[in-house]
Design a protein around this motif. Structure first.
Motif, PDB file in Angstrom:
ATOM      1  N   ASP A  72       0.328  -0.761   0.335  1.00 46.49           N
ATOM      2  CA  ASP A  72       0.149   0.445   0.519  1.00 46.49           C
ATOM      3  C   ASP A  72       1.367   1.179   0.410  1.00 46.49           C
ATOM      4  O   ASP A  72       2.060   0.868  -0.048  1.00 46.49           O
ATOM      5  CB  ASP A  72      -1.300  -0.221   1.429  1.00 46.49           C
ATOM      6  N   SER A  73       0.108   2.445  -0.077  1.00 39.49           N
ATOM      7  CA  SER A  73       0.706   3.662  -0.088  1.00 39.49           C
ATOM      8  C   SER A  73       0.281   4.688   0.529  1.00 39.49           C
ATOM      9  O   SER A  73      -1.432   4.561   0.690  1.00 39.49           O
ATOM     10  CB  SER A  73       1.355   4.027  -1.529  1.00 39.49           C
ATOM     11  N   ALA A  74       1.003   5.564   1.453  1.00 41.19           N
ATOM     12  CA  ALA A  74       0.054   6.533   2.218  1.00 41.19           C
ATOM     13  C   ALA A  74       1.032   7.525   1.486  1.00 41.19           C
ATOM     14  O   ALA A  74       2.606   7.844   2.126  1.00 41.19           O
ATOM     15  CB  ALA A  74      -0.295   6.234   3.544  1.00 41.19           C
ATOM     16  N   GLY A  75       0.385   8.992   2.277  1.00 42.31           N
ATOM     17  CA  GLY A  75       1.385  10.411   2.635  1.00 42.31           C
ATOM     18  C   GLY A  75       1.329  10.544   3.903  1.00 42.31           C
ATOM     19  O   GLY A  75       0.783  10.223   5.055  1.00 42.31           O
ATOM     20  N   THR A  76       2.371  11.674   4.369  1.00 46.33           N
ATOM     21  CA  THR A  76       2.106  12.487   5.619  1.00 46.33           C
ATOM     22  C   THR A  76       0.904  13.500   6.331  1.00 46.33           C
ATOM     23  O   THR A  76       1.166  13.184   6.756  1.00 46.33           O
ATOM     24  CB  THR A  76       3.823  12.455   6.370  1.00 46.33           C
ATOM     25  N   GLY A  77       0.751  14.014   4.889  1.00 40.22           N
ATOM     26  CA  GLY A  77       0.225  14.755   4.887  1.00 40.22           C
ATOM     27  C   GLY A  77      -1.161  14.761   4.277  1.00 40.22           C
ATOM     28  O   GLY A  77      -1.234  13.188   3.176  1.00 40.22           O
ATOM     29  N   GLY A  78      -2.457  15.008   4.420  1.00 32.36           N
ATOM     30  CA  GLY A  78      -3.573  14.624   3.767  1.00 32.36           C
ATOM     31  C   GLY A  78      -4.314  15.533   2.910  1.00 32.36           C
ATOM     32  O   GLY A  78      -5.410  16.000   3.321  1.00 32.36           O
ATOM     33  N   TRP A  79      -3.140  16.498   2.599  1.00 33.57           N
ATOM     34  CA  TRP A  79      -3.776  17.419   1.492  1.00 33.57           C
ATOM     35  C   TRP A  79      -5.020  16.858   0.274  1.00 33.57           C
ATOM     36  O   TRP A  79      -5.619  17.511  -0.073  1.00 33.57           O
ATOM     37  CB  TRP A  79      -3.284  18.275   0.662  1.00 33.57           C
ATOM     38  N   HIS A  80      -4.430  15.312  -0.082  1.00 35.19           N
ATOM     39  CA  HIS A  80      -4.590  15.197  -1.516  1.00 35.19           C
ATOM     40  C   HIS A  80      -5.864  14.004  -1.096  1.00 35.19           C
ATOM     41  O   HIS A  80      -6.266  12.805  -2.037  1.00 35.19           O
ATOM     42  CB  HIS A  80      -4.316  14.636  -2.280  1.00 35.19           C
ATOM     43  N   GLN A  81      -5.866  13.487  -0.199  1.00 34.56           N
ATOM     44  CA  GLN A  81      -6.698  12.475   0.243  1.00 34.56           C
ATOM     45  C   GLN A  81      -8.167  11.890  -0.463  1.00 34.56           C
ATOM     46  O   GLN A  81      -9.036  13.108  -1.181  1.00 34.56           O
ATOM     47  CB  GLN A  81      -7.055  12.344   2.111  1.00 34.56           C
TER      48      GLN A  81
END
Length: 166
Positions: free
Chosen positions: A40-49
């Motif tokens: 899976d992948s994820a980001g430390t920020g949620g700007w583009h959720q």
């Protein structure tokens, strides 16, 4: 056989980490080892959720026969840091944010250390042109091949299968 779970992490989960997820999945599938991994992948920020990967990541993936259009950006959750065997951050800023979330987690590492064994950051291509996306694709491809070889072979030898990954 336990599947190896890997989470690729960048800042917004629209450029580097979704491309890494797509490249890894493609290599694992082509090697006949997809069932040995949970990725899976994820980001430390949620700007583009909830959004698709950056159009330039989609384009570079497509140019190499990989479709990442089904992915959607999401933010890293504390549970991710507990559940995944390996959390591969694209750069040192991502490492710092992940370690701030889970100071004692021993599964957080730099992609450049674990996959490339160079210690390099995978640079964020967001503010650049297509050449930056080609550069990160090349680095991610090299690292993901090494990861599939390493963990695919480790899993194969544990199950008594000694055939080559390729």
């Amino acid at each position: 056989m336990k599947r190896v779970s890997i989470l690729f992490v960048c800042m917004g989960n629209i450029c580097r980490s979704p491309l890494a997820e797509g490249v890894f999945a493609h290599i694992a599938r082509e090697s006949g080892l997809a069932d040995r991994f949970k990725i899976d992948s994820a980001g430390t920020g949620g700007w583009h959720q909830g959004k698709q990967p950056d159009r330039r990541s989609i384009a570079i993936a497509r140019a190499h026969g990989i479709d990442i259009t089904g992915q959607r950006a999401r933010r890293v959750r504390l549970e991710d840091l507990e559940e995944f065997d390996l959390v591969l951050a694209m750069d040192r800023a991502n490492i710092a944010e992940l370690r701030a979330m889970a100071p004692g987690a021993g599964n957080i590492t730099l992609f450049g250390d674990t996959a490339l064994q160079t210690g390099e950051d995978i640079p964020d291509p967001y503010f650049g042109g297509p050449e930056g996306f080609e550069l990160i694709y090349t680095r991610l491809l090299t690292g993901c091949i090494a990861l599939v070889d390493k963990f695919g072979a480790d899993q194969a030898s544990l199950s008594g299968n000694t055939s080559s990954v390729r």
